[in-house]
Every structure is written in C-alpha cells, then in structure tokens.
Design a protein around this motif. Structure first.
Motif: not given
Length: 294
Positions: A221, A255, A259, A262
C-alpha cells in the motif's frame, strides 16, 4: 515537560465492517495538539527531556519542504523554550508549512539532496563548535522516541484484536509493539509502510524493539512511494473525509486506512474482531496537494 494528551477513540461505521461483524475504531492522536499532533508529541516527549537534561538550547533536525516533523519541532521549540533549526531537503521554496515553521522561530537551511543524505556531516559542518545544539534525526527516529510511542498502549481502555499504524521510520511501530509486550497483550500488531516495496521496514522496526516480537508488515500500500498518490487513494480519502468529518492525510493515515478497508474486503480479519487504527496526525500533509484532489 508535559501537557495533557487528548486522544479519544472514535468508532468508524461502514458496511465493509458491519457486514462481517467487524468493528473499526480510530484513536485520534491528531487531536493531541494543533501543531504537535499525532505521533509527533509522543516522539518528542523524551527527546525534549533529554535535551533539557543535557542543557541544550537548540534543536537541529531535518525534513522535506512539507515535513510535519519540522513543523512539530518548531512548535515544540516555541512551546518549551528551545531555539530550532531545520535542514530542508532540496532547493529553496516557499510554502505554507515552511511559513509556519519560520513563524514559530525555526531557522531554515535549504540543502541540496546529495548533501542531505549525510545528516551527521551536515550537523557537524554547521554546529561542531556549538555545544548548545541537539541533533534530532529526520522524522524523530530514536529509541527515546519509541519510548514515548509505547505509552500509547497505556491509554487504551479496551482490548483490541488488531492494532494498525502507518510506518515511516519504524519508530512509532516499534514503540507500540514494545508497549503491547510490556502489557502482555495478545493484540495482533500490523503496520503499513508508506514507501514503495518497503520490505526493509521490518529491520528498521526491529532496531528499536526491546525484545523479539512478532508483527505484520503490509507492503502493498505504498502507492508508488513516499508522498505519492494514485486516483484510487485520493478517491478513498475524499470519500472517508466527507463521510466521517475526520481529516486524514495521503502520506500516512490515508494509506493505512485504505489498507484496512482493502484487507476487510478481502476477508483478512476474523469475524467478530475489533480493529484499532492509530491516526498519527499529519493532516498538514494535505497542504501542497490540493491539485491532486481537484
């Protein structure tokens, strides 16, 4: 040398998590202080105490033109009575971050990128004959800084199954791992490096561990590298801010949260788990990136 930490924990409601019976919480270290926010105060606390004990009066440190670390150091110097100097990587520029650094009394020395790689040499070239100066590495990386970050674990009022933070120097991650170990918590620790293919980050974290520990590093990521973004990351950040009212930056916390979302979509977490993410501040990282959010 202390001030009260206001770092509440907020629940983030999203179908990505509720559908899997997961609970996501965000520890708001961005609310600690307007300028010395997030992990910056945690990193600075014992460094400032050490500088005071050594009778140092000037903090000398390093950062890029939009460095939150430079800004936090300038603010801490003004707050606690230290003079400050910042070596700025790259050509001379003017921007909002450096304006605030100057306003807070920081002397700025712009340094070409090749010379900037040799920070100890730079420090000695300018300050070898000045015993009042205190060297502080880029990003505040040090064992003392990790000690301050470890105290975050003392503030947790609940037990979490997973704990996440973004990772730049490895200092904050190492401190939290040390704190979890000291409390003998079984929380699974995860960090998200903000660099491209940062497989080397594990070794950086291990430098500051007090004893061997297991932890997870998610290197997928980085979005092209430090301070780099993609349209997908920018869209995620814009959507998160608009839905929650919580500012997050594209360099670190954005970020890390991308992550977590995701990984949840991919079924990474055990159903019924509680996840804690650390908002490490850095919202000034949005400055200078307006054109990416158009």
């Amino acid at each position: 040398m202390d001030f009260p930490i206001n770092s509440p924990v907020h629940k983030i409601d999203d179908a990505v998590f509720t559908d899997q019976k997961l609970a996501l919480y965000l520890k708001r270290d961005d609310l600690i202080h307007p300028l010395i926010s997030g992990n910056k105060w945690r990193k600075l606390k014992y460094v400032l105490q050490d500088a005071r004990l050594q009778h140092k009066t000037r903090l000398v440190t390093f950062g890029g033109a939009f460095s939150n670390h430079l800004l936090a150091t300038a603010a801490a110097g003004a707050t606690f009575g230290f003079k400050t100097t910042g070596f700025v990587r790259g050509e001379k520029v003017q921007n909002d971050t450096l304006f605030m650094c100057s306003l807070l009394g920081m002397d700025l020395i712009f340094t070409d990128r090749k010379s900037y790689q040799h920070k100890q040499k730079l420090f000695l070239n300018y300050f070898s004959e000045d015993p009042s100066t205190y060297f502080k590495d880029e990003g505040g990386a040090s064992a003392l800084a990790a000690s301050g970050c470890a105290e975050l674990v003392d503030e947790l009022e609940e037990t979490y199954d997973y704990l996440f933070c973004a990772c730049g120097t490895g200092t904050t991650a190492a401190g939290i791992i040390n704190g979890l170990a000291e409390k003998k918590l079984r929380t699974s620790f995860h960090t998200v490096p903000v660099f491209k293919e940062a497989n080397w980050m594990r070794q950086e974290i291990e430098k500051y561990l007090l004893k061997e520990a297991s932890f997870n590093v998610h290197t997928a990521y980085g979005f092209g590298g430090y301070a780099k973004t993609t349209p997908e990351l920018v869209a995620f950040i814009k959507n998160f801010i608009a839905r929650t009212g919580i500012l997050i930056d594209p360099v670190y916390t954005g970020k890390m949260l991308f992550a977590i979302f995701d990984l949840a979509k991919k079924g990474y977490f055990k159903p019924g788990s509680k996840i804690l993410a650390i908002h490490t501040g850095g919202t000034f990282g949005l400055l200078g990136m307006q054109n990416r959010f158009g």
